[in-house]
Design a protein around this motif. Structure first.
Motif, mmCIF file in Angstrom:
data_model
loop_
_atom_site.group_PDB
_atom_site.id
_atom_site.type_symbol
_atom_site.label_atom_id
_atom_site.label_comp_id
_atom_site.label_asym_id
_atom_site.label_seq_id
_atom_site.Cartn_x
_atom_site.Cartn_y
_atom_site.Cartn_z
ATOM 1 N N PRO A 39 -11.278 -9.619 -123.179
ATOM 2 C CA PRO A 39 -10.447 -10.555 -122.408
ATOM 3 C C PRO A 39 -10.305 -10.085 -120.955
ATOM 4 C CG PRO A 39 -9.343 -9.877 -124.436
ATOM 5 C CD PRO A 39 -10.567 -9.045 -124.307
ATOM 6 N N GLU A 40 -10.352 -11.029 -120.029
ATOM 7 C CA GLU A 40 -10.287 -10.703 -118.603
ATOM 8 C C GLU A 40 -9.049 -9.874 -118.255
ATOM 9 O OE1 GLU A 40 -9.391 -10.689 -114.483
ATOM 10 O OE2 GLU A 40 -8.204 -11.801 -115.944
ATOM 11 N N PRO A 41 -7.856 -10.170 -118.808
ATOM 12 C CA PRO A 41 -6.701 -9.330 -118.462
ATOM 13 C C PRO A 41 -6.887 -7.858 -118.874
ATOM 14 C CG PRO A 41 -5.952 -11.394 -119.418
ATOM 15 C CD PRO A 41 -7.454 -11.352 -119.581
ATOM 16 N N LEU A 42 -7.576 -7.618 -119.967
ATOM 17 C CA LEU A 42 -7.833 -6.244 -120.392
ATOM 18 C C LEU A 42 -8.799 -5.564 -119.422
ATOM 19 C CD1 LEU A 42 -7.487 -3.945 -122.414
ATOM 20 C CD2 LEU A 42 -9.353 -4.940 -123.742
ATOM 21 N N THR A 43 -9.848 -6.274 -119.041
ATOM 22 C CA THR A 43 -10.814 -5.725 -118.088
ATOM 23 C C THR A 43 -10.148 -5.467 -116.738
ATOM 24 O OG1 THR A 43 -12.596 -6.924 -119.170
ATOM 25 C CG2 THR A 43 -13.025 -6.137 -116.949
ATOM 26 N N HIS A 44 -9.311 -6.390 -116.314
ATOM 27 C CA HIS A 44 -8.687 -6.307 -114.995
ATOM 28 C C HIS A 44 -7.526 -5.316 -114.963
ATOM 29 C CE1 HIS A 44 -8.118 -8.084 -110.971
ATOM 30 N NE2 HIS A 44 -6.844 -7.826 -111.177
ATOM 31 N N TRP A 45 -6.675 -5.328 -115.998
ATOM 32 C CA TRP A 45 -5.439 -4.551 -115.967
ATOM 33 C C TRP A 45 -5.412 -3.382 -116.955
ATOM 34 C CZ3 TRP A 45 -2.756 -4.999 -111.803
ATOM 35 C CH2 TRP A 45 -2.778 -6.206 -111.094
ATOM 36 N N GLY A 46 -6.488 -3.165 -117.707
ATOM 37 C CA GLY A 46 -6.515 -2.060 -118.669
ATOM 38 C C GLY A 46 -6.363 -0.705 -118.007
ATOM 39 N N HIS A 47 -7.135 -0.464 -116.965
ATOM 40 C CA HIS A 47 -7.056 0.810 -116.249
ATOM 41 C C HIS A 47 -5.645 1.061 -115.713
ATOM 42 C CE1 HIS A 47 -7.964 4.019 -113.374
ATOM 43 N NE2 HIS A 47 -7.448 3.261 -112.431
ATOM 44 N N PHE A 49 -2.811 -0.168 -116.694
ATOM 45 C CA PHE A 49 -1.850 -0.034 -117.792
ATOM 46 C C PHE A 49 -1.895 1.373 -118.389
ATOM 47 C CE2 PHE A 49 -0.988 -0.241 -122.380
ATOM 48 C CZ PHE A 49 0.339 -0.648 -122.346
ATOM 49 N N PHE A 50 -3.086 1.816 -118.758
ATOM 50 C CA PHE A 50 -3.199 3.119 -119.409
ATOM 51 C C PHE A 50 -2.928 4.276 -118.456
ATOM 52 C CE2 PHE A 50 -5.625 0.423 -122.373
ATOM 53 C CZ PHE A 50 -4.830 0.638 -123.491
ATOM 54 N N MET A 51 -3.362 4.135 -117.220
ATOM 55 C CA MET A 51 -3.069 5.199 -116.253
ATOM 56 C C MET A 51 -1.580 5.218 -115.903
ATOM 57 S SD MET A 51 -5.718 7.028 -115.779
ATOM 58 C CE MET A 51 -5.694 6.848 -117.543
ATOM 59 N N PHE A 56 3.446 7.850 -115.517
ATOM 60 C CA PHE A 56 4.900 7.799 -115.613
ATOM 61 C C PHE A 56 5.475 8.631 -116.753
ATOM 62 C CE2 PHE A 56 4.150 4.027 -112.964
ATOM 63 C CZ PHE A 56 4.942 4.394 -111.898
ATOM 64 N N PHE A 57 4.782 8.719 -117.865
ATOM 65 C CA PHE A 57 5.336 9.492 -118.974
ATOM 66 C C PHE A 57 4.893 10.946 -118.916
ATOM 67 C CE2 PHE A 57 5.768 5.145 -120.446
ATOM 68 C CZ PHE A 57 7.106 5.143 -120.832
ATOM 69 N N HIS A 166 -0.207 6.048 -104.908
ATOM 70 C CA HIS A 166 -1.430 5.605 -105.570
ATOM 71 C C HIS A 166 -1.170 4.390 -106.463
ATOM 72 C CE1 HIS A 166 -5.402 6.060 -107.329
ATOM 73 N NE2 HIS A 166 -4.867 6.077 -108.533
ATOM 74 N N VAL A 167 -0.059 4.413 -107.186
ATOM 75 C CA VAL A 167 0.305 3.282 -108.044
ATOM 76 C C VAL A 167 0.523 2.026 -107.197
ATOM 77 C CG1 VAL A 167 2.152 2.351 -109.519
ATOM 78 C CG2 VAL A 167 1.243 4.648 -109.949
#
Length: 177
Positions: A39-47, A49-51, A56-57, A166-167
Motif C-alpha cells: 500500500p502506498e501509505p506503507l511505502t511512503h510513511w513506513g520509514h 513510522f518505524f524510525m 522517540f522510544f 531530523h524528524v
C-alpha cells in the motif's frame, strides 16, 4: 539564501553521479519491493513510522539512562542506568543505521531524488556521530570524570537534539513528495 540551500549546495555537484550510481545499485531491491504492491501509505510513511519508534522510544531511553548514570549519586541507580544505556544504545545505533539505508531505499522505491534533502544531511550527520560516540563509549571512557566521558555525554545530547531537527525535516520531506 535558505538553510536548506546552504546545506545542499556543496553536495549538488559531487552528488549527481554518485546519487545516480547509488540509485541504480538500489533499484533491483526497490523494484522487488515495488513488485509486492505494498500500500502506498506503507511505502511512503513506513520509514518515518518505524524510525520514529526508534528515535522517540529507544532514543529517549538511551538519553535518559545515560544522563541518569552521570547525574545520580546512588551507586545502584548509576550501575543500573549504565547497564541499561550500554544494552540499548548499540541497538539504537544499529537500527538507526539500518533505517538510514531504508530511507534511501524508500526514496528509490518511490522514484524520488536521493542524497539531496536536508533530511539526508542530518541523517548522515546523526549516523556518523552515533558511531563516533559509540566508539568513545566503547574504547575511550575510563573512570568517572574523563574528558572522553564528558565528550560522550555532550555528543549524545547533540545527537538527541539533531534527531529532533531530523524528524522535523523528515516530516517536511514526507509531506512534500
Amino acid at each position: 539564501m535558505p538553510l536548506s540551500s546552504i546545506l545542499v549546495l556543496p553536495l549538488a555537484h559531487a552528488e549527481g553521479n554518485f546519487a545516480h550510481q547509488l540509485g541504480h545499485a538500489l533499484e533491483p531491491a526497490a523494484a522487488a519491493f515495488r513488485g509486492m504492491n505494498l500500500p502506498e501509505p506503507l511505502t511512503h510513511w513506513g520509514h518515518p513510522f518505524f524510525m520514529g519508534i526508534v528515535i522517540f522510544f529507544m532514543g529517549a531511553f538511551v538519553a535518559l539512562s545515560g544522563w541518569k548514570s552521570r547525574l545520580s549519586e546512588e551507586s545502584a541507580v548509576v550501575d543500573k542506568s549504565r547497564a541499561d544505556h550500554r544494552k540499548v544504545a548499540p541497538l539504537m545505533t544499529l537500527f538507526l543505521t539500518m533505517g538510514y539505508s531504508g530511507g534511501l531505499l524508500s526514496l528509490v522505491m518511490q522514484q524520488k531524488p536521493i542524497l539531496e534533502s536536508p533530511h539526508f544531511i542530518t541523517g548522515s550527520i546523526v549516523v556518523t556521530l552515533l558511531w563516533l560516540n559509540g566508539s568513545l563509549g566503547f574504547f575511550g571512557i575510563k573512570g568517572p570524570a574523563t574528558v572522553t566521558r564528558t565528550a560522550h555525554a555532550y555528543i549524545g545530547t547533540t545527537i538527541t537534539v539533531l534527531l529532533l531537527v531530523h524528524v522535523a525535516l523528515g516530516l517536511n520531506l514526507g509531506f512534500s513528495i
